[in-house]
Design a protein around this motif. Structure first.
Motif, short mmCIF file in Angstrom:
data_model
loop_
_atom_site.label_atom_id
_atom_site.label_comp_id
_atom_site.label_asym_id
_atom_site.label_seq_id
_atom_site.Cartn_x
_atom_site.Cartn_y
_atom_site.Cartn_z
N ALA A 284 -4.20 -1.27 0.14
CA ALA A 284 -3.13 -0.78 -0.74
C ALA A 284 -2.22 0.18 0.02
O ALA A 284 -1.00 0.17 -0.16
CB ALA A 284 -3.73 -0.10 -1.97
N ALA A 285 -2.82 1.01 0.89
CA ALA A 285 -2.03 1.94 1.70
C ALA A 285 -1.10 1.17 2.64
O ALA A 285 0.07 1.55 2.81
CB ALA A 285 -2.96 2.86 2.49
N CYS A 286 -1.61 0.12 3.24
CA CYS A 286 -0.80 -0.68 4.16
C CYS A 286 0.37 -1.34 3.43
O CYS A 286 1.51 -1.34 3.91
CB CYS A 286 -1.67 -1.74 4.82
SG CYS A 286 -0.80 -2.79 6.00
N ALA A 287 0.11 -1.86 2.23
CA ALA A 287 1.17 -2.50 1.45
C ALA A 287 2.25 -1.48 1.07
O ALA A 287 3.45 -1.76 1.15
CB ALA A 287 0.58 -3.15 0.20
N LEU A 288 1.82 -0.29 0.66
CA LEU A 288 2.78 0.76 0.30
C LEU A 288 3.60 1.17 1.52
O LEU A 288 4.82 1.35 1.43
CB LEU A 288 2.03 1.95 -0.28
CG LEU A 288 2.85 3.14 -0.78
CD1 LEU A 288 2.12 3.86 -1.90
CD2 LEU A 288 3.15 4.16 0.34
N TRP A 289 2.92 1.34 2.64
CA TRP A 289 3.58 1.77 3.88
C TRP A 289 4.68 0.80 4.29
O TRP A 289 5.79 1.20 4.65
CB TRP A 289 2.50 1.90 4.95
CG TRP A 289 2.97 2.25 6.32
CD1 TRP A 289 3.34 3.49 6.78
CD2 TRP A 289 3.08 1.36 7.44
NE1 TRP A 289 3.68 3.42 8.11
CE2 TRP A 289 3.53 2.13 8.54
CE3 TRP A 289 2.84 0.01 7.62
CZ2 TRP A 289 3.74 1.58 9.80
CZ3 TRP A 289 3.05 -0.56 8.87
CH2 TRP A 289 3.49 0.23 9.94
N GLU A 290 4.39 -0.50 4.21
CA GLU A 290 5.40 -1.49 4.57
C GLU A 290 6.52 -1.54 3.54
O GLU A 290 7.70 -1.64 3.90
CB GLU A 290 4.74 -2.86 4.72
CG GLU A 290 3.81 -2.96 5.93
CD GLU A 290 3.35 -4.38 6.20
OE1 GLU A 290 2.90 -5.03 5.23
OE2 GLU A 290 3.41 -4.81 7.36
N ARG A 291 6.16 -1.45 2.25
CA ARG A 291 7.15 -1.52 1.19
C ARG A 291 8.13 -0.35 1.24
O ARG A 291 9.32 -0.50 0.95
CB ARG A 291 6.43 -1.55 -0.16
CG ARG A 291 7.35 -1.76 -1.36
CD ARG A 291 6.55 -2.03 -2.63
NE ARG A 291 5.70 -0.91 -3.02
CZ ARG A 291 4.35 -0.90 -2.96
NH1 ARG A 291 3.72 -1.98 -2.51
NH2 ARG A 291 3.67 0.14 -3.34
N GLU A 292 7.64 0.83 1.64
CA GLU A 292 8.47 2.03 1.66
C GLU A 292 9.13 2.29 3.02
O GLU A 292 9.64 3.39 3.27
CB GLU A 292 7.63 3.25 1.25
CG GLU A 292 7.21 3.23 -0.20
CD GLU A 292 8.40 3.23 -1.15
OE1 GLU A 292 9.35 4.00 -0.90
OE2 GLU A 292 8.38 2.45 -2.12
N GLY A 293 9.12 1.29 3.88
CA GLY A 293 9.86 1.41 5.13
C GLY A 293 9.16 2.21 6.20
O GLY A 293 9.82 2.88 7.00
N MET A 294 7.82 2.13 6.24
CA MET A 294 7.03 2.82 7.26
C MET A 294 7.38 4.31 7.34
O MET A 294 7.88 4.80 8.35
CB MET A 294 7.19 2.14 8.63
CG MET A 294 6.77 0.68 8.64
SD MET A 294 7.06 -0.15 10.22
CE MET A 294 8.87 -0.30 10.18
#
Length: 325
Positions: A284-294
């Motif tokens: 979930a953290a990885c998905a958020l990180w990518e969605r929010e532009g790293m």
């Protein structure tokens, strides 16, 4: 200054000047020449009479009283490299170190120390950081440094005395602060924590600043009152020995198993994983990180309100908030 021969002292002076030039070129204290003066004046080699260098087969010790002249020269040059130095081992595990000087400079600048400030340092280490603070403030009585281990605290005291400084050196749990020396205008920790100790807020004046390692970043908080503080992370990555005692953090690695190869070694995802270890699944953290532009570190912050504390991305009110211990 100190117990070394003239040749060693001359070599130390030249190496110290070179270190100051290196940090100067790095821009660590741009606009804050008072810290340049402190690093130029305080002799780091007096705080690391020996240290350990990692190599094949484990650590080997360098020390300033070696009978070998060339070995002494290696020791003093190493003392002024812009690198952390391992100063204390236990069963092969690092328990105390002298931080990288350029990182120390950036942290001290970020702390925002003003003339007359009372400062608490959590994690006495070698005593070097306390000496820099004492030199900057021009009054040893304004500086307090604390360490859990009596041997480390006593060693720091001896190093400080050798360098001509006499701040208060306290043996105790840094997470509990030093109430008898409060109130403080600034608190700086040189060890990694898992949360913000509430005792620190209670020992701060309103408007005080706290700078502490958290996860793999540096959190800069402003204290509003004894129960409220808020702030953001600095852009700088930081890896410190964990605090021992209350508020300490485990040294276990950040869980990255199963993450895509393209992201698992990215520094900013590792920071997010460390920050939300107990609250957010790695996928979930990885998905958020990518969605929010790293997102970089400075987009994250922490709010403390009474018994509650939480970390957030962009906005303390959410939508992305996770509890801290």
């Amino acid at each position: 200054m100190g117990p070394y021969d003239t040749e060693t002292d001359c070599l130390a002076a030249a190496a110290r000047a070179a270190l100051v030039r290196e940090i100067d070129a790095d821009g660590a204290w741009a606009g804050h020449p008072v810290w340049r003066e402190a690093f130029a004046a305080v002799p780091r080699h007096l705080f690391v009479p020996y240290y350990y260098v990692a190599g094949r087969g484990g650590y080997r010790r360098r020390w300033g009283e070696s009978p070998d002249r060339l070995a002494r020269a290696d020791w003093v040059r190493g003392a002024y490299t812009d690198a952390p130095l391992a100063t204390r081992l236990r069963d092969g595990e690092l328990v105390s170190s002298s931080s990288q000087p350029s990182l120390m400079a950036r942290m001290l600048v970020a702390l925002g120390v003003e003339d007359g400030d009372r400062v608490l340092e959590v994690g006495a280490g070698t005593g070097y950081n306390a000496a820099l603070l004492a030199h900057r403030l021009g009054d040893d009585g304004l500086v307090t440094t604390i360490d859990l281990e009596p041997e480390i605290a006593e060693t720091a005291r001896r190093h400080l005395q050798a360098a001509g400084h006499h701040p208060a050196v306290v043996t105790g749990d840094g997470a509990r602060g030093v109430p008898e020396r409060a109130p403080f205008d600034r608190i700086i920790a040189t060890c990694a924590l898992s949360t913000v100790p509430r005792a620190w807020l209670a020992q701060c004046r309103p408007g005080a600043g706290i700078l502490t390692p958290l996860a793999t970043g540096l959190l800069a908080l402003t204290v509003r009152d004894p129960e409220h503080a808020e702030g953001r992370f600095l852009p700088t990555a930081a890896h410190f020995v964990p605090l021992r005692g209350e508020g300490g953090t485990a040294s276990a690695g950040v869980p990255r198993a199963g993450l895509p190869d393209r992201v698992r070694e990215q520094e900013t995802i590792r920071f997010l994983l460390a920050l939300t270890r107990r609250a957010l699944d790695p996928h979930a953290a990885c998905a958020l990180w990518e969605r929010e532009g790293m997102p970089e570190r400075e987009r994250y912050g922490v709010t403390v309100a009474g018994e509650h504390a939480w970390v957030w991305l962009d906005d303390p009110q959410g939508p992305y908030v996770w509890p801290l211990p």
